[in-house]
Write an enzyme that holds these catalytic residues in place. Structure first.
Site, PDB file in Angstrom:
ATOM      1  N   SER A  25      34.890 -26.340  59.301  1.00 34.62           N
ATOM      2  CA  SER A  25      34.072 -26.808  58.190  1.00 34.62           C
ATOM      3  C   SER A  25      32.592 -26.444  58.330  1.00 34.62           C
ATOM      4  CB  SER A  25      34.194 -28.340  58.074  1.00 34.62           C
ATOM      5  OG  SER A  25      33.748 -28.970  59.272  1.00 34.62           O
ATOM      6  N   SER A  70      36.083 -26.854  64.025  1.00 34.78           N
ATOM      7  CA  SER A  70      35.120 -26.575  62.954  1.00 34.78           C
ATOM      8  C   SER A  70      33.808 -25.950  63.388  1.00 34.78           C
ATOM      9  CB  SER A  70      34.832 -27.867  62.169  1.00 34.78           C
ATOM     10  OG  SER A  70      35.962 -28.245  61.439  1.00 34.78           O
ATOM     11  N   LYS A 106      23.922 -28.889  60.003  1.00 36.13           N
ATOM     12  CA  LYS A 106      25.078 -29.168  59.144  1.00 36.13           C
ATOM     13  C   LYS A 106      24.834 -30.449  58.365  1.00 36.13           C
ATOM     14  CE  LYS A 106      30.147 -29.481  59.383  1.00 36.13           C
ATOM     15  NZ  LYS A 106      31.327 -29.471  60.281  1.00 36.13           N
TER      16      LYS A 106
END
Length: 486
Positions: free
Chosen positions: A154, A178, A79
């Site tokens: 996210s 997330s 990420k």
């Protein structure tokens, strides 16, 4: 079957038997990304040269018989809010479009020690603020099951990349759901460890008392492998817990006989899609068939969780994002009239609308005259929410419910309705506020889209959480379902 559908243990056996090379694994990953990412938008930065160079080194180590790491040769996506030395890290924000870190996050250091191969950085909601991956400055990620739908957020890029077979596993970060929510939407396994189990050093901070790094994989066993590699105390992180790390892989015995499970009525009541509730109840029957027992319980302060979370997380974001001022790093406004103009224009031009919304909400909650009414009160309610979990765990080993109230929704459907968007995290946020571990595993489909089962455990009892998830997985076929894109 995709090469990346195999378990880590199977891949390692093939590597040991010289049936496969690390270079072949990396080339398969890069080819898959090339073939599918124009439809998904999961990657922001690829490191093809670095990945191929690392693969060659590992192939040489394999040929020489050197001792191999826990994640030897496995292509991974990271990420883009986890810093990587020499590899661009943007947090999916225009503000950091030109930012190349000069050091690795602790989890990246641990992945290197475990000898995995980083192939690139994954798309996300800007600064991890969002639940649909529509808030990225570089465009949305699309769900591999249906590219008209969101992948969740996210960590949407992380979940989509794993579901589509672009990488073997990915790292995400979980602040209010997330990791778990996008894992549910994309039909993969997402684990949020106990707060403090995995170092946050090198994770670009959103809400420091909530952020936690964790793995996204295609099966529970692989999650245990990745957690084993990244968990542990880190002196560079003041919130890192100095606890002993058990053998998570050995805990996957398949035995859940006698486990006591609590099912919060708040998690299967009003607002939960009927098909999602049905999948959860079906999963509970599977646990019953394996000798576990369950009963309905109440976590009475759940109704206050969303409001509490957005006050606390936004307040911490307001403080953490003050460092992005156009002076030290990142994008700087051209030709400012003075220092205040530099701050104002750099932040106005660099941040997206959702980030600005949360900064303003947090600044208001922390301001003189409102601190006691909002921020302090939210901290008090957080204590009550944690107390609900503490009391439940006096009687029960696990708490189970859905990961998200609905399957993945369509792109654009909720982007102009922040309140509805925020309510998508209603069953993941309480877990984050309490700081306890939870995993989302696939438990079936609703209208052809994946549904996630959330298994919540006691602090630092990831072994029981993974054991229960693995046992459930062994009795079902849901984790084997693949999206059309894969």
């Amino acid at each position: 079957m995709s090469l990346f559908d195999s378990r880590i243990s199977d891949v390692h056996n093939r590597l040991n038997n010289k049936e496969l090379s690390v270079s072949e694994l990396v080339e398969a990953s890069l080819a898959r990304i090339s073939a599918t990412d124009s439809a998904l938008g999961a990657f922001l930065t690829l490191d093809e040269e670095g990945a191929r160079a690392q693969a060659k080194k590992l192939d040489a180590a394999l040929a020489s018989g050197e001792e191999r790491g826990l994640l030897f040769g496995l292509p991974a996506g990271i990420k883009d809010n986890i810093v990587t030395e020499g590899l661009r890290t943007t947090c999916a924000s225009q503000f950091l479009d030109n930012f190349t870190p000069i050091y690795d996050a602790e989890v990246i250091h641990k992945l290197r020690s475990a000898q995995s191969v980083t192939v690139g950085k994954l798309n996300m909601d800007e600064f991890a603020m969002g639940g649909s991956n529509e808030n990225s400055s570089y465009g949305p990620v699309r769900n591999p099951w249906d590219t008209t739908r969101v992948p969740g957020g996210s960590s949407g890029g992380s979940a989509a990349a794993v579901a589509a077979g672009q990488v073997y596993f990915a790292l995400g970060s979980d602040t209010g759901g997330s990791i778990r929510q996008p894992a549910a939407y994309c039909g993969v396994v997402g684990l949020k460890p106990t707060y403090g189990l995995v170092s946050r050093f090198g994770l670009v901070a959103f809400a420091s008392s909530l952020d936690q790094i964790g793995p996204i994989t295609k099966n529970v066993e692989d999650s245990a492998y990745v957690l084993q590699a990244i968990a542990g105390h880190d002196a560079k992180d003041s919130t890192s817990a100095n606890v002993s790390i058990p053998d998570y892989v050995s805990s996957l015995t398949g035995d859940v006989k006698g486990l006591r499970i609590g099912v919060p009525k708040e998690y299967i009541g009003q607002g939960i899609d009927p098909q999602v509730k049905e999948r959860v109840l079906e999963a509970l029957k599977v646990f019953e068939s394996m000798g576990a027992v369950w009963e309905e319980i109440s976590l009475p302060h759940t109704e206050y969780a969303v409001a509490t979370y957005y006050l606390l997380a936004s307040s911490e974001a307001s403080s953490n994002l003050a460092r992005f001022d156009g002076v030290r790093y990142g994008v700087r406004a051209d030709n400012p009239a003075n220092l205040m103009d530099l701050y104002r224009r750099s932040r106005s031009e660099g941040f997206g609308s959702e980030v600005k919304r949360r900064i303003m909400l947090g600044t208001y909650a922390l301001s003189s005259g409102y601190y006691d009414a909002y921020y302090k009160k939210a901290q008090q309610v957080r204590t009550l929410i944690k107390r609900d979990f503490d009391q439940a765990f006096e009687k029960f080993d696990l708490i189970i419910g859905p990961t998200a109230p609905t399957p993945a929704f369509k792109l654009g459907e909720q982007v102009d309705d922040p309140l509805t968007m925020y309510l998508n995290d209603i069953v993941t946020i309480p877990v984050s506020l309490a700081g306890v571990p939870a995993v989302s595993v696939p438990c079936g489909l609703a209208d052809g889209l994946p549904v996630g089962l959330q298994i919540i455990g006691k602090p630092f009892d990831e072994a029981t959480v993974l054991r229960a998830a693995h046992a459930y997985e062994g009795q079902t076929e849901h984790h084997k379902s693949r999206p059309a894109l894969a």
